[in-house]
Write a protein that holds these residues in place. Structure first.
Motif, short mmCIF file in Angstrom:
data_model
loop_
_atom_site.label_atom_id
_atom_site.label_comp_id
_atom_site.label_asym_id
_atom_site.label_seq_id
_atom_site.Cartn_x
_atom_site.Cartn_y
_atom_site.Cartn_z
N SER A 367 -9.67 -7.09 -4.03
CA SER A 367 -8.38 -6.76 -3.43
C SER A 367 -7.48 -6.10 -4.47
O SER A 367 -7.47 -6.47 -5.64
CB SER A 367 -7.71 -8.01 -2.86
OG SER A 367 -7.53 -8.99 -3.85
N ILE A 490 -8.05 -5.40 12.09
CA ILE A 490 -9.10 -6.32 11.67
C ILE A 490 -10.21 -6.46 12.71
O ILE A 490 -11.32 -6.86 12.38
CB ILE A 490 -8.51 -7.71 11.34
CG1 ILE A 490 -7.88 -8.35 12.55
CG2 ILE A 490 -7.52 -7.60 10.21
CD1 ILE A 490 -7.28 -9.72 12.28
N ILE A 496 -13.18 -1.33 4.51
CA ILE A 496 -11.97 -1.26 3.70
C ILE A 496 -10.78 -1.57 4.61
O ILE A 496 -10.63 -0.98 5.68
CB ILE A 496 -11.80 0.14 3.07
CG1 ILE A 496 -12.99 0.48 2.17
CG2 ILE A 496 -10.49 0.22 2.28
CD1 ILE A 496 -13.00 1.91 1.67
N LEU A 497 -9.95 -2.52 4.18
CA LEU A 497 -8.75 -2.88 4.93
C LEU A 497 -7.52 -2.46 4.13
O LEU A 497 -7.44 -2.70 2.91
CB LEU A 497 -8.70 -4.39 5.16
CG LEU A 497 -9.29 -4.94 6.46
CD1 LEU A 497 -9.33 -6.46 6.41
CD2 LEU A 497 -8.48 -4.48 7.66
N ILE A 498 -6.57 -1.80 4.82
CA ILE A 498 -5.35 -1.35 4.15
C ILE A 498 -4.15 -1.89 4.93
O ILE A 498 -4.03 -1.66 6.13
CB ILE A 498 -5.28 0.19 4.08
CG1 ILE A 498 -6.46 0.74 3.26
CG2 ILE A 498 -3.95 0.63 3.48
CD1 ILE A 498 -6.52 2.25 3.22
N PHE A 499 -3.28 -2.62 4.22
CA PHE A 499 -2.06 -3.14 4.83
C PHE A 499 -0.87 -2.46 4.15
O PHE A 499 -0.56 -2.76 2.99
CB PHE A 499 -1.96 -4.66 4.64
CG PHE A 499 -3.09 -5.42 5.29
CD1 PHE A 499 -3.03 -5.77 6.63
CD2 PHE A 499 -4.22 -5.76 4.56
CE1 PHE A 499 -4.07 -6.46 7.23
CE2 PHE A 499 -5.28 -6.45 5.15
CZ PHE A 499 -5.19 -6.80 6.50
N LEU A 518 -6.22 -14.25 7.09
CA LEU A 518 -6.88 -13.04 6.61
C LEU A 518 -7.89 -13.31 5.50
O LEU A 518 -8.70 -12.43 5.18
CB LEU A 518 -5.84 -12.03 6.10
CG LEU A 518 -4.99 -11.33 7.16
CD1 LEU A 518 -3.93 -10.46 6.49
CD2 LEU A 518 -5.87 -10.47 8.08
N MET A 522 -10.87 -10.83 4.83
CA MET A 522 -10.90 -10.05 3.60
C MET A 522 -12.11 -10.36 2.73
O MET A 522 -12.42 -9.60 1.81
CB MET A 522 -9.62 -10.31 2.81
CG MET A 522 -8.36 -9.80 3.51
SD MET A 522 -6.82 -10.49 2.85
CE MET A 522 -6.92 -10.05 1.14
N ARG A 525 -14.75 -7.73 1.82
CA ARG A 525 -14.19 -6.44 2.22
C ARG A 525 -13.19 -5.98 1.16
O ARG A 525 -12.40 -6.78 0.67
CB ARG A 525 -13.49 -6.53 3.57
CG ARG A 525 -14.43 -6.62 4.76
CD ARG A 525 -13.67 -6.49 6.08
NE ARG A 525 -14.62 -6.47 7.18
CZ ARG A 525 -15.09 -7.54 7.78
NH1 ARG A 525 -14.70 -8.74 7.37
NH2 ARG A 525 -15.94 -7.43 8.78
N THR A 526 -13.23 -4.72 0.85
CA THR A 526 -12.25 -4.17 -0.08
C THR A 526 -10.90 -4.13 0.63
O THR A 526 -10.79 -3.60 1.74
CB THR A 526 -12.65 -2.76 -0.51
OG1 THR A 526 -13.98 -2.80 -1.06
CG2 THR A 526 -11.68 -2.21 -1.55
N THR A 527 -9.88 -4.69 0.01
CA THR A 527 -8.57 -4.80 0.66
C THR A 527 -7.50 -4.20 -0.24
O THR A 527 -7.47 -4.48 -1.45
CB THR A 527 -8.22 -6.27 0.96
OG1 THR A 527 -9.29 -6.87 1.69
CG2 THR A 527 -6.94 -6.37 1.77
N ILE A 529 -3.33 -3.86 -0.36
CA ILE A 529 -2.10 -4.39 0.23
C ILE A 529 -0.90 -3.73 -0.45
O ILE A 529 -0.76 -3.80 -1.67
CB ILE A 529 -2.01 -5.91 0.08
CG1 ILE A 529 -3.22 -6.60 0.71
CG2 ILE A 529 -0.72 -6.44 0.70
CD1 ILE A 529 -3.27 -8.10 0.45
#
Length: 606
Positions: A367, A490, A496-499, A518, A522, A525-527, A529
């Protein structure tokens, strides 16, 4: 490949259908020629007192059958060609909408919503009218004028026909004189309608702001101004259009005058019979209708040309962001290993770069948190990761692939992003959460809502997940919109997750619950934030602090606090704010919060 014409390409593509339509219209026109002939024969027999009861029946049946034949072929041809016009309308709108989907976000930043709506509705409607009435009237005029002129010359009198036709070339001169004026005025009308539509769209979207600032009267004045401008432009166009039609009708009237004067003289001299004179004027009546229609077709063509140019300007706009020639179609999946090498980026038209020499690595499953002041380039960085804008080549790599080598469908399909603006569609909550080509079950939708801590709020609505949202999801609170946006990201289970500052509208307790939920999402998973609250980013594997587009600090939470730099200053300010808020819970009178001299108090703007 650049388009040169909408009309020509469509007609060539469907040429055999138009040939069939032409045959139907030609059959209708040819049958109409029997009407003047029957009327002429009827007049001659009546003048000579040779008209019998059988003749009356013959002429009555002949005129009836002719009328039915004309009605049948004309109606079928009209319906057939009008159907082609509707098909073109559908095709152009589909092409326009599809092309908009390919254009980059930068294009829409420079466009007004009202203008786009005007293109999709008004301009396309004009195109349809040209291919419906325009094509039908043109076909009918060409056929009817040709065969009627031949019939007049061959069955009545050549010289009378030529004299009658003498004023008609003036119509071409008239059309030439009005050409540019009507085309420009038509474009002005469409532009005025676009401005009016934009005004209405902005007013309805911002109605709460309008009311909050008591700007109803000011907005009414602005709308009235745009409305009056639209009326003015329409009046100019109607004035020119009416003048053209009136002058065209006057020219046609001159042809009838010549027919009556010289035709009457020929009848008195015995050069032609009374029946031939009646037939000639019947032919002329058939001829004048299509000639007048040609004037209307001319106006339609000018409006159509103006609308076509506006639509072609859009359809020929090349997307700023598209699959590169170096894109590898075999890349179907991403693991999420991100590397950025010396990335610098400047927005089009901007003098100063938004990002400067950014280099970092985000290993798969780890992350990254990004903090910084407003305008430091946080959102720009994630926009480049999903290629909403094109990063310079050789600067961003995912799984070892240069980002331009990854097809856009794969890249964006493998990234789940919660954007800053929390846009929701005016459909149901279920549709917004499951907004993805992949179909999701009800259980998956509910599970995503639970992780985003919005499930209980949804259950409070009478229709639960089938609750319809208002424009941009306005029926939900800001925090609820953010959590629905989180659920939408989600549920994709992306690599890849982007917040992007997606927890700013929720309280700290809800924030803790969301972050806890989360954790399972996560995992592996590459996150990435982006956050303003230190509490939402401090658990990240690595944190970078952006300042004026550069990485000013980088490390873990503990490392950055010990560094006693920008991050530590933000952290301590937020601790003071939290202590002040806690103190207010114990005292009935609001306690003042001490702030360092010369610096802003309250929650730090990151």
């Amino acid at each position: 490949m650049e388009r040169k014409s909408i009309f020509r390409a469509y007609i060539v593509e469907n040429r055999w259908y138009y040939v069939l339509g032409f045959i139907l219209v030609a059959a209708s026109s040819f049958i109409q020629l029997f009407i003047p002939r029957l009327l002429g024969q009827f007049t001659d027999r009546l003048e000579q007192n040779l008209l019998l009861r059988d003749d009356i029946i013959y002429f009555a049946v002949g005129l009836t059958l002719t009328g039915l034949g004309v009605a049948f072929f004309r109606s079928v041809g009209r319906i057939y060609l009008f159907r082609m016009g509707r098909t073109l309308e559908m095709k152009v709108r589909n092409d326009l909408f599809s092309h908009w989907g390919k254009l980059s976000a930068q294009y829409f930043n420079n466009q007004r919503v009202g203008d786009l709506m005007s293109h999709a509705i008004n301009d396309v409607n004009v195109i349809r009218e040209v291919t419906m009435m325009g094509v039908f009237n043109t076909m009918e005029a060409l056929v009817l004028i040709t065969i009627t002129t031949i019939a007049m010359m061959s069955t009545v009198n050549v010289w009378l026909t030529l004299l009658t036709m003498l004023p008609l070339p003036l119509l071409s001169f008239l059309a030439y004189r009005f050409n540019k004026r009507i085309q420009k005025q038509s474009a002005d009308v469409q532009q005025a309608v676009g401005s009016l539509t934009s005004r209405v769209q902005e007013f309805t979207s911002g109605i709460r702001i309008v009311k909050a600032f008591v700007q109803e009267k000011a907005e009414q004045e602005l709308f009235t101004k745009d409305n009056e401008h639209a009326v003015k432009m329409n009046r100019r166009f109607v004035r020119s259009n009416s003048l053209f039609n009136s002058l065209s009708a006057a020219i046609v009237g001159v042809s009838f005058l010549i027919s009556v004067v010289f035709g009457g003289m020929l009848v008195m001299r015995g050069a032609i019979s009374l029946g031939e004179f009646v037939a000639f004027n019947s032919y002329l009546s058939l001829l004048m209708g299509p000639i007048e229609n040609l004037g209307r077709v001319f106006n339609q063509l000018q409006r159509g040309r103006a609308s076509e140019e506006r639509l072609l300007a859009i359809l020929n706009t090349k997307p700023d962001v598209a699959d590169d020639a170096m894109a590898k179609e075999e890349i179907k999946h991403l693991n999420g290993d991100i590397e950025i090498r010396n990335l610098s980026f400047r927005y089009p038209g901007s003098k100063e770069p938004s990002l400067r020499n950014i280099s970092l690595k985000v290993p798969r499953g780890s992350s990254l948190a990004i903090v910084g002041r407003v305008g430091s380039g946080k959102s720009t960085l994630v926009h480049l990761l999903v290629r909403l804008f094109n990063p310079p080549k050789g600067t961003i790599f995912i799984d070892g692939h240069e980002i331009h080598e990854i097809p856009l469908q794969t890249l964006r399909g493998q990234i789940g992003i919660v954007p800053q603006d929390q846009f929701l569609f005016s459909s149901t909550i279920r549709d917004n959460i499951s907004f993805d080509p992949h179909p999701y079950s009800d259980d998956e939708v509910e599970e995503a809502a639970k992780i985003a801590q919005v499930y209980d709020n949804i259950n409070e609505f009478p229709n639960r997940f089938d609750t319809s949202l208002g424009e941009r999801g306005i029926s939900l609170s800001g925090g609820q919109r953010q959590r629905v946006s989180i659920a939408r990201a989600i549920i994709k289970k992306p690599s890849i997750l982007i917040f992007d500052d997606s927890l700013s509208a929720v309280d700290t307790i809800t924030e803790d619950l969301i972050l806890e939920g989360l954790n399972s999402v996560m995992n592996n998973r590459t996150t990435i934030i982006i956050g303003h609250r230190i509490s939402s980013v401090q658990a990240a594997d690595q944190i970078i602090v952006l300042d004026q587009g550069r990485i000013a600090e980088q490390g873990t939470h503990d490392q950055l606090v010990r560094l006693n730099g920008i991050y530590a200053d933000m952290y301590h300010k937020q601790l003071l704010d939290e202590e002040a808020e806690a103190a207010q819970d114990f005292f009935p009178v609001r306690q003042p919060v001490l702030r360092p001299s010369g610096k802003r108090g309250g929650t730090a703007q990151l």
